[in-house]
Design an enzyme around this catalytic site. Structure first.
Site, PDB file in Angstrom:
ATOM      1  N   HIS A 171       3.507  12.476 -15.482  1.00 40.09           N
ATOM      2  CA  HIS A 171       3.966  12.191 -14.122  1.00 40.09           C
ATOM      3  C   HIS A 171       4.659  10.832 -14.004  1.00 40.09           C
ATOM      4  O   HIS A 171       5.367  10.575 -13.034  1.00 40.09           O
ATOM      5  CB  HIS A 171       2.798  12.293 -13.143  1.00 40.09           C
ATOM      6  N   HIS A 400      -0.582  21.815 -21.787  1.00 43.13           N
ATOM      7  CA  HIS A 400      -1.244  22.656 -20.778  1.00 43.13           C
ATOM      8  C   HIS A 400      -2.344  23.489 -21.423  1.00 43.13           C
ATOM      9  O   HIS A 400      -3.233  23.983 -20.756  1.00 43.13           O
ATOM     10  CB  HIS A 400      -0.214  23.564 -20.085  1.00 43.13           C
TER      11      HIS A 400
HETATM   12  C1  HEM Z   1      -5.058  20.401 -14.841  1.00 46.01           C
HETATM   13  C2  HEM Z   1      -4.033  19.957 -15.489  1.00 46.01           C
HETATM   14  C3  HEM Z   1      -2.583  20.295 -15.201  1.00 46.01           C
HETATM   15  C4  HEM Z   1      -2.030  21.050 -14.223  1.00 46.01           C
HETATM   16  C5  HEM Z   1      -2.749  21.808 -13.105  1.00 46.01           C
HETATM   17  C6  HEM Z   1      -0.599  21.014 -14.410  1.00 46.01           C
HETATM   18  C7  HEM Z   1       0.317  21.657 -13.597  1.00 46.01           C
HETATM   19  C8  HEM Z   1       1.683  21.556 -13.710  1.00 46.01           C
HETATM   20  C9  HEM Z   1       2.652  22.130 -12.815  1.00 46.01           C
HETATM   21  C10 HEM Z   1       2.311  22.954 -11.579  1.00 46.01           C
HETATM   22  C11 HEM Z   1       3.884  21.813 -13.250  1.00 46.01           C
HETATM   23  C12 HEM Z   1       5.233  22.183 -12.630  1.00 46.01           C
HETATM   24  C13 HEM Z   1       5.875  23.319 -13.395  1.00 46.01           C
HETATM   25  C14 HEM Z   1       7.294  23.622 -12.990  1.00 46.01           C
HETATM   26  O1  HEM Z   1       7.535  23.929 -11.818  1.00 46.01           O
HETATM   27  O2  HEM Z   1       8.181  23.612 -13.855  1.00 46.01           O
HETATM   28  C15 HEM Z   1       3.692  21.014 -14.436  1.00 46.01           C
HETATM   29  C16 HEM Z   1       4.711  20.444 -15.160  1.00 46.01           C
HETATM   30  C17 HEM Z   1       4.527  19.631 -16.252  1.00 46.01           C
HETATM   31  N1  HEM Z   1       3.341  19.335 -16.877  1.00 46.01           N
HETATM   32 FE1  HEM Z   1       1.534  19.857 -16.244  1.00 46.01          FE
HETATM   33  N2  HEM Z   1      -0.318  20.256 -15.516  1.00 46.01           N
HETATM   34  C18 HEM Z   1      -1.501  19.806 -16.031  1.00 46.01           C
HETATM   35  C19 HEM Z   1      -1.675  19.038 -17.166  1.00 46.01           C
HETATM   36  C20 HEM Z   1      -0.658  18.567 -17.961  1.00 46.01           C
HETATM   37  C21 HEM Z   1      -0.835  17.848 -19.187  1.00 46.01           C
HETATM   38  C22 HEM Z   1      -2.179  17.538 -19.826  1.00 46.01           C
HETATM   39  C23 HEM Z   1       0.406  17.526 -19.647  1.00 46.01           C
HETATM   40  C24 HEM Z   1       0.820  16.758 -20.879  1.00 46.01           C
HETATM   41  C25 HEM Z   1       0.023  16.056 -21.640  1.00 46.01           C
HETATM   42  C26 HEM Z   1       1.353  18.068 -18.702  1.00 46.01           C
HETATM   43  C27 HEM Z   1       2.722  17.972 -18.820  1.00 46.01           C
HETATM   44  C28 HEM Z   1       3.624  18.498 -17.920  1.00 46.01           C
HETATM   45  C29 HEM Z   1       5.031  18.231 -17.977  1.00 46.01           C
HETATM   46  C30 HEM Z   1       5.761  17.354 -18.982  1.00 46.01           C
HETATM   47  C31 HEM Z   1       5.594  18.934 -16.915  1.00 46.01           C
HETATM   48  C32 HEM Z   1       7.063  18.925 -16.483  1.00 46.01           C
HETATM   49  C33 HEM Z   1       7.171  18.088 -15.213  1.00 46.01           C
HETATM   50  C34 HEM Z   1       8.570  17.963 -14.689  1.00 46.01           C
HETATM   51  O3  HEM Z   1       9.466  17.669 -15.492  1.00 46.01           O
HETATM   52  O4  HEM Z   1       8.762  18.149 -13.465  1.00 46.01           O
HETATM   53  N3  HEM Z   1       0.675  18.693 -17.700  1.00 46.01           N
HETATM   54  N4  HEM Z   1       2.356  20.896 -14.705  1.00 46.01           N
END
Ligand code: HEM
Ligand code: CA
Length: 683
Positions: A171, A400
């Site tokens: 984030h 994820h």
């Molecule tokens: C409970 C934990 C997590 C939840 C509920 C979550 C949920 C989400 C959601 C809803 C998105 C938006 C997807 C989209 O519309 O394309 C997202 C994007 C992303 N997540 Fe997660 N995530 C979690 C944990 C993580 C972790 C642990 C990582 C990496 C170590 C991560 C890396 C990313 C990245 C890089 C994006 C792209 C964001 C962007 O460029 O806008 N997330 N995630």
């Protein structure tokens, strides 16, 4: 909801419908008149750097013959804002990431991603990737149902706090201008009418007839709002990053000047907070939701708990510095406290978290460990600090896989809630920051593998409803709609053999998984990067790296190298515009994630010594908070002439610090005027 609000905030950010029909090589690239950028765009049109991707006009539409190996594609181009810099780089980091480098907008919020590999859009410009034989790629949901099923494999090494730290890092460095796919939404119908099932604004995730979950709820499609692109004359669609690309704690402080101002209390250098049951909490935004530097603070209770801790840490430091330096004004206290919080954030991420992600060897080999004494000289003006699309939209999302279905509330796990339904605002309740943080510290994460938790595949953002969205199908569709090349291409980028037949994947993917891939994809060159990477066997058998796959590791390593080497403000640099003194750096080095939690959560008396590891791993044991060393801020004490204890500041530095202080007085006047204008809003 954060995601639906994002959608409404950025209606202007999408290209017009007519452009859907503009096939050929320039439909997207020629829309200079449709600046389409959101929030405060001046559409300066200044072309800050050369090589704006024009070489991509010849990018082939099949994806079968990728661009030359490892081209770092430069997609910089006209920007939406043209910052005026008072010196490059100025003494304190600008909140929006501007003015860090000679190219003043490189890494700034609202600017495009870079890429490791040239995109392979179906039409060379913007249409989502298709198969090399022009066959449609399988529905992402079909892929999920076959390959990314839910199997419970707890991680033997890292805990859920490790996962959550990764999400916070994500984030800090990436935010697409888009919304989360929604069941049967308008995009479903719009994309269905399009020839290739995607318009410039919409794509779809088809739910298979035999889907074990969504069909029961009458869901036949998840409508995908495509990520908005930049406004550049690049030869292909390039998405833009709405937060600062730098690892600069923008999730705490905001990625644009307005948000940064709204987050401040405008006194004592403090960030705004609410007091509930005698404790500091995140303030509320106008809708009553938790308000922090990043809009995603409310995605999980785990995130909001750590955001709360970081807010408290900033204010703890600001108050301490105010006690030591009564002559510092609000601006100086804010900037100095922020600088320390960013230093802690970078240090913990690189020194304590990253080695467990990519492996200790990879950290050493790539010179990613911060200096343990003295200063680092690692900065390179030439290094591109921007987030790569390949990293943000595939490689880093592979984590994820670490997410648990249920999260512990408290260290025993006797109380738990689901990861999607436990409301973020639970942390406002008495002792709940402590319960959520303890839950993370003591609950293992899931293993990094092909298996994904049902909660995030079926119920993402359900918030109590029977169904929600599918995060994993979303990851897959994002890769395609961003034009990411296929798994086989990244094998080549990462030094593996390019497969010429299905059997060519057998060095890293099991026979069973290759068989399943074959039932889904028409050709080995079609397999999505994200999907193929998740199927790879663990390559680090020592089990001290969480990352399991070479095609992700190579992109992740490159990215973290560039965030460090390319950041002129990296905390351990001698060349930073305002370097910490050696004595200050020594104090910063005492800080750990465990101590960060101890110092800011009332009632937390014992913690794992290493906050990211399970108890017992490499001797990790529980310790009293009081046993952990803490930072002493005496080296920040300054006499009125501006020199600090133990400081060896040059006169040039002193002058620049005085310039900064006087320069910021007027900024402060301005911000308090603006605050008055907004008083009704912000109370
Ligand atoms: C409970 C934990 C997590 C939840 C509920 C979550 C949920 C989400 C959601 C809803 C998105 C938006 C997807 C989209 O519309 O394309 C997202 C994007 C992303 N997540 Fe997660 N995530 C979690 C944990 C993580 C972790 C642990 C990582 C990496 C170590 C991560 C890396 C990313 C990245 C890089 C994006 C792209 C964001 C962007 O460029 O806008 N997330 N995630
Ligand atoms: Ca950032």
């Amino acid at each position: 909801q954060w995601y639906s609000r994002r959608r409404s905030q950025q209606q202007q950010a999408q290209p017009t419908a007519q452009q859907t029909s503009s096939g050929g090589g320039n439909g997207y690239g020629s829309r200079s008149s449709n600046s389409g950028s959101s929030g405060g765009s001046s559409g300066s049109g200044s072309n800050g750097s050369s090589g704006n991707g024009s070489s991509g006009s010849g990018s082939n539409s099949s994806g079968a013959t990728p661009a030359s190996n490892d081209p770092t594609v430069d997609v910089s181009c006209p920007r939406s804002r043209s910052p005026s810099c008072q010196g490059v780089p100025p003494p304190f980091r600008p909140n929006d990431g501007s003015c860090h480098k000679a190219d003043r907008v490189l890494g700034m919020s609202g600017t495009p991603y870079t890429r490791v590999r040239r995109p392979v859009y179906a039409d060379g410009v913007h249409a989502p990737r298709v198969g090399v034989t022009r066959a449609a790629l399988p529905s992402p949901r079909e892929v999920v149902n076959r390959l990314h099923i839910d199997v419970d494999v707890p991680n033997p090494v890292v805990n859920h706090f490790f996962m959550n730290w990764g999400q916070l890092v994500a984030h800090d460095i990436t935010l697409l201008d888009t919304a989360f796919p929604e069941a049967n939404s308008g995009c479903c119908a719009e994309s269905l009418r399009a020839a290739n099932r995607a318009t410039i604004t919409c794509a779809r995730i088809d739910i298979p007839n035999n889907d074990p979950f969504f069909r029961r709820h009458g869901v036949t499609c998840l409508g995908v709002q495509r990520s908005a692109s930049n406004t550049c004359q690049t030869s292909w669609r390039e998405q833009r990053n709405m937060v600062t690309h730098y690892l600069d704690a923008s999730h705490v402080y905001g990625s644009d000047p307005t948000k940064a101002r709204n987050l401040r209390a405008n006194q004592g250098g403090l960030l705004r907070f609410r007091t509930i049951n005698g404790e500091q909490h995140l303030p509320a935004d106008p809708q009553g939701d938790l308000f922090a530097g990043d809009i995603r603070v409310v995605v999980t209770a785990m995130l909001s708990a750590v955001h709360t801790t970081l807010l408290r840490e900033h204010n703890r430091i600001a108050r301490t510095l105010a006690g030591l330096n009564p002559h510092w004004d609000d601006e100086r206290l804010y900037q100095e406290a922020r600088r320390v919080v960013i230093a802690q954030w970078q240090q913990i991420t690189y020194r304590d978290w990253l080695p467990w992600l990519i492996g200790h060897d990879a950290v050493a080999r790539n010179n990613l460990r911060p200096a343990q004494s003295g200063y680092s000289q690692a900065y390179s003006a030439q290094t591109d600090p921007r987030t790569a699309n390949d990293f943000a939209s595939a490689a880093f999302r592979s984590f994820h896989s670490l997410i648990q279905n249920n999260i512990w509330l408290g260290r025993s796990g006797r109380q738990a809630g689901t990861v999607v339904d436990t409301p973020a605002a639970i942390v406002l309740q008495n002792n709940m920051v402590q319960a959520v943080v303890e839950g993370m510290l003591y609950q293992p994460s899931q293993e990094q593998d092909q298996y994904m938790a049902d909660q995030i595949k079926n119920r993402m953002f359900a918030n109590g409803a029977a169904f929600g969205g599918d995060l994993i199908s979303t990851d897959i569709i994002r890769g395609r709609e961003h034009g990411l090349p296929s798994y086989n291409d990244y094998r080549q980028t990462c030094g593996l053999r390019r497969a010429t037949s299905w059997n060519g994947f057998s060095d890293l993917i099991s026979a069973r998984n290759i068989q399943l891939l074959q039932t889904l994809y028409a050709h080995p060159d079609d397999v999505d990067y994200y999907v193929g990477g998740l199927l790879e066997r663990r390559f680090d058998t020592s089990n001290t790296a969480t990352i399991t796959s070479p095609v992700f590791q190579c992109v992740v390593v490159d990215q973290f190298r560039r965030y460090k080497e390319g950041d002129p403000y990296f905390y351990d640099l001698a060349s930073s515009p305002r370097p910490f003194t050696p004595a200050q750096l020594q104090e910063i080095r005492k800080q750990t994630a465990s101590k960060l939690m101890c110092d800011n959560i009332r009632g937390l008396n014992t913690v794992p010594r290493n906050a990211f590891l399970k108890i017992g791993v490499q001797g990790n044991s529980e310790v009293q908070c009081s046993q952990l060393p803490g930072m002493d801020f005496t080296p920040w004490q300054e006499n009125r002439s501006g020199s600090q204890q133990g400081s060896q500041q040059s006169s040039q530095q002193r002058q620049s610090s005085q310039r900064q202080t006087s320069g910021t007085n007027s900024q402060q006047r301005q911000s308090s005027q603006q605050r008055n204008a907004q008083r009704g809003w912000w109370g």
